[in-house]
Write an enzyme that holds these catalytic residues in place. Structure first.
Site, short mmCIF file in Angstrom:
data_model
loop_
_atom_site.label_atom_id
_atom_site.label_comp_id
_atom_site.label_asym_id
_atom_site.label_seq_id
_atom_site.Cartn_x
_atom_site.Cartn_y
_atom_site.Cartn_z
N ASP A 197 -17.08 7.32 -1.80
CA ASP A 197 -16.36 6.53 -1.12
C ASP A 197 -16.49 8.48 -0.69
O ASP A 197 -16.25 9.24 -0.76
CB ASP A 197 -14.53 6.88 -1.98
CG ASP A 197 -13.63 6.29 -1.70
OD1 ASP A 197 -13.63 5.99 -0.37
OD2 ASP A 197 -12.75 5.72 -1.86
N HIS B 189 -6.98 0.60 -6.79
CA HIS B 189 -7.60 -0.31 -5.67
C HIS B 189 -8.13 -1.75 -5.62
O HIS B 189 -9.09 -1.62 -5.66
CB HIS B 189 -8.81 0.50 -5.12
CG HIS B 189 -8.24 -0.30 -3.62
ND1 HIS B 189 -8.08 -1.38 -2.83
CD2 HIS B 189 -8.73 -0.07 -2.14
CE1 HIS B 189 -7.86 -1.58 -2.03
NE2 HIS B 189 -8.64 -0.79 -1.15
N CYS C 267 -16.48 1.71 0.07
CA CYS C 267 -15.42 0.56 0.42
C CYS C 267 -14.83 0.52 2.05
O CYS C 267 -14.34 -0.21 2.80
CB CYS C 267 -14.68 0.75 -0.94
SG CYS C 267 -13.77 2.70 -0.62
N GLN D 111 -10.03 -3.90 -3.79
CA GLN D 111 -11.90 -3.53 -3.11
C GLN D 111 -12.21 -4.00 -4.56
O GLN D 111 -13.29 -4.22 -4.91
CB GLN D 111 -11.49 -1.98 -3.28
CG GLN D 111 -13.02 -1.30 -2.68
CD GLN D 111 -13.09 -1.73 -1.91
OE1 GLN D 111 -12.39 -1.55 -0.14
NE2 GLN D 111 -14.45 -2.49 -1.44
N ARG E 99 -13.60 -8.50 1.26
CA ARG E 99 -12.03 -8.50 0.85
C ARG E 99 -11.91 -9.23 0.99
O ARG E 99 -10.47 -9.65 0.64
CB ARG E 99 -11.48 -7.63 1.25
CG ARG E 99 -13.06 -5.98 1.44
CD ARG E 99 -11.93 -5.59 -0.25
NE ARG E 99 -10.43 -5.80 -0.30
CZ ARG E 99 -9.96 -4.67 0.20
NH1 ARG E 99 -10.54 -2.84 0.15
NH2 ARG E 99 -8.25 -4.33 0.86
N ARG F 244 0.66 -1.47 -0.02
CA ARG F 244 -0.18 0.55 -0.01
C ARG F 244 0.66 1.58 -0.08
O ARG F 244 1.99 1.96 1.41
CB ARG F 244 -1.02 -0.36 1.23
CG ARG F 244 -2.13 1.10 1.34
CD ARG F 244 -2.79 1.42 2.26
NE ARG F 244 -4.48 0.48 2.11
CZ ARG F 244 -4.70 0.56 2.09
NH1 ARG F 244 -5.43 1.86 3.30
NH2 ARG F 244 -6.26 0.32 1.80
N1 CP Z 1 -12.19 -0.61 1.63
C1 CP Z 1 -10.32 -0.10 2.07
O1 CP Z 1 -9.40 -0.85 1.80
O2 CP Z 1 -9.87 0.25 3.33
P1 CP Z 1 -8.76 -0.09 4.55
O3 CP Z 1 -8.12 1.17 4.08
O4 CP Z 1 -9.00 0.17 5.78
O5 CP Z 1 -8.10 -0.78 4.33
N1 NVA Z 2 -9.75 6.75 -1.52
C1 NVA Z 2 -9.38 6.34 0.36
C2 NVA Z 2 -10.03 4.59 -0.22
C3 NVA Z 2 -9.58 4.08 0.71
C4 NVA Z 2 -10.05 2.81 1.02
C5 NVA Z 2 -8.24 6.69 0.17
O1 NVA Z 2 -7.22 6.47 -1.06
O2 NVA Z 2 -7.83 6.99 1.17
#
Ligand code: CP
Ligand code: NVA
Length: 329
Positions: free
Chosen positions: A241, A135, A283, A138, A310, A108
């Site tokens: 989101d 992502h 998400c 997701q 997930r 990440r």
């Molecule tokens: N939806 C998602 O990726 O959540 P987190 O950021 O908690 O992993």
């Molecule tokens: N769009 C959000 C998604 C988190 C799962 C971010 O990037 O923070």
């Protein structure tokens, strides 16, 4: 590597979603019957999955760790204060070293180029666990949720049978949207995106999304607007989101002002003429400004099955990319 949904053919994406769903049924049935699940048991025995996270996470972290454990492997969580991910050492060095000791890196990151860099120099598969652009885990879980909800639709080898459905994304054009939209186009699902002026899909990303339709018999349409009601009209699924993604905290005030009027509510869905049995997805993590409690916790909300999925998406991705070496069988 799994960098984004664009890496997958329609047949591979279909297979990942169906595998996620069938492993879910088999493993939950075994656990429910008080038995040790046999499905995928021991497929990662003796193998370590490095989880290199430079941003916070609840779902991605828990689902990946749980999936690796379920498959008999060892998930090794490496947070931003634990290793030198892009700090004090080049990504090249980190990638060569970590991949020499593990069977997969799940990363990440901020800039998408960071995870692409890790992949370029890695000797093991790399899975994108969220970058500023994509992502994919997701999106697999989201399509699993749609597949399980619209269960009368019959999948084929290269399609989930969801053609003609309409998804409405109301809110920020962000990483989660870009992979979701790519999958919609690939799977013949129309996606209508409503974002305020200045927060729409960048042109280069639009090209990426539309390219997903190349060679697809009935590709889904991408429709863009600044009017939430236009996007939600005739929609089967409303999705949103956060308006402030990780890394955008300094812009929070400006963004909350720009997105005023984009909150998903029952009133918006009704006014817009969404399908009578429309569903809601998100998400998570969720904030009340983008969707009110009545919708988020209401009967049409799929958010908690979506979050659970997930886990099953992670299982299917690890099976495809690590156990089967990138062959999605
Ligand atoms: N939806 C998602 O990726 O959540 P987190 O950021 O908690 O992993
Ligand atoms: N769009 C959000 C998604 C988190 C799962 C971010 O990037 O923070």
């Amino acid at each position: 590597h799994l960098m984004s949904i664009s890496d997958l053919s329609p047949a591979e994406f279909t297979k990942l979603v169906l595998n996620a769903s069938s492993h879910k049924s088999a493993i939950k049935a075994a656990i429910g019957a008080g038995q040790a699940p046999q499905t995928l048991a021991g497929t990662l025995t003796g193998r370590t999955v490095a989880m290199m996270f430079s941003k916070r996470s609840t779902r991605t972290r828990v689902s990946t760790e749980a999936a690796v454990a379920l498959m008999g492997g060892h998930p090794m969580f490496l947070g931003k204060d634990d290793i030198q991910l892009g700090v004090n050492e080049s990504l090249y060095d980190t990638s060569v070293v970590v991949s020499s000791m593990t069977s997969c890196m799940v990363a990440r990151v901020g800039p998408h180029s960071d995870v692409a860099n890790l992949a370029q120099h890695s000797s093991v598969p790399v899975i994108n666990a969220l970058s500023d652009d994509f992502h994919p885990l997701q999106t697999i879980a989201d399509f699993q949720t749609i597949h399980e909800t619209f269960s009368a639709r019959v999948p084929t080898e290269s399609s989930l049978g969801l053609e003609g459905l309409k998804v409405a994304w109301i809110g920020d054009s962000n990483n989660v949207l870009f992979d979701l939209a790519t999958a919609c186009v690939k799977m013949g699902v129309d996606i209508s995106v409503a974002s305020p002026t200045g927060y729409g899909i960048p042109d280069a990303m639009k090209q990426v999304i539309l390219t997903a339709g190349n060679g697809v018999q009935s590709a889904g349409k991408l429709i863009e607007t600044t009017v939430p009601e236009e996007a939600a009209k005739d929609a089967d699924v409303l999705v949103t989101d956060t308006w402030v993604s990780m890394g955008q905290e300094a812009e929070a005030k400006k963004r909350l002002e720009a997105f005023a009027g984009y909150q998903i509510t029952n009133d918006l869905a009704k006014r817009a003429g969404a399908k009578p049995d429309w569903k809601f997805m998100h998400c998570l993590p969720r904030h009340p400004e983008e969707v009110d409690d009545e919708v988020f916790y209401g009967p049409q909300s799929l958010v908690f099955p979506e979050a659970e999925n997930r886990l099953w998406a992670a299982v299917a991705a690890l099976e495809g990319f690590v156990v089967n070496n990138g062959k999605i069988l």
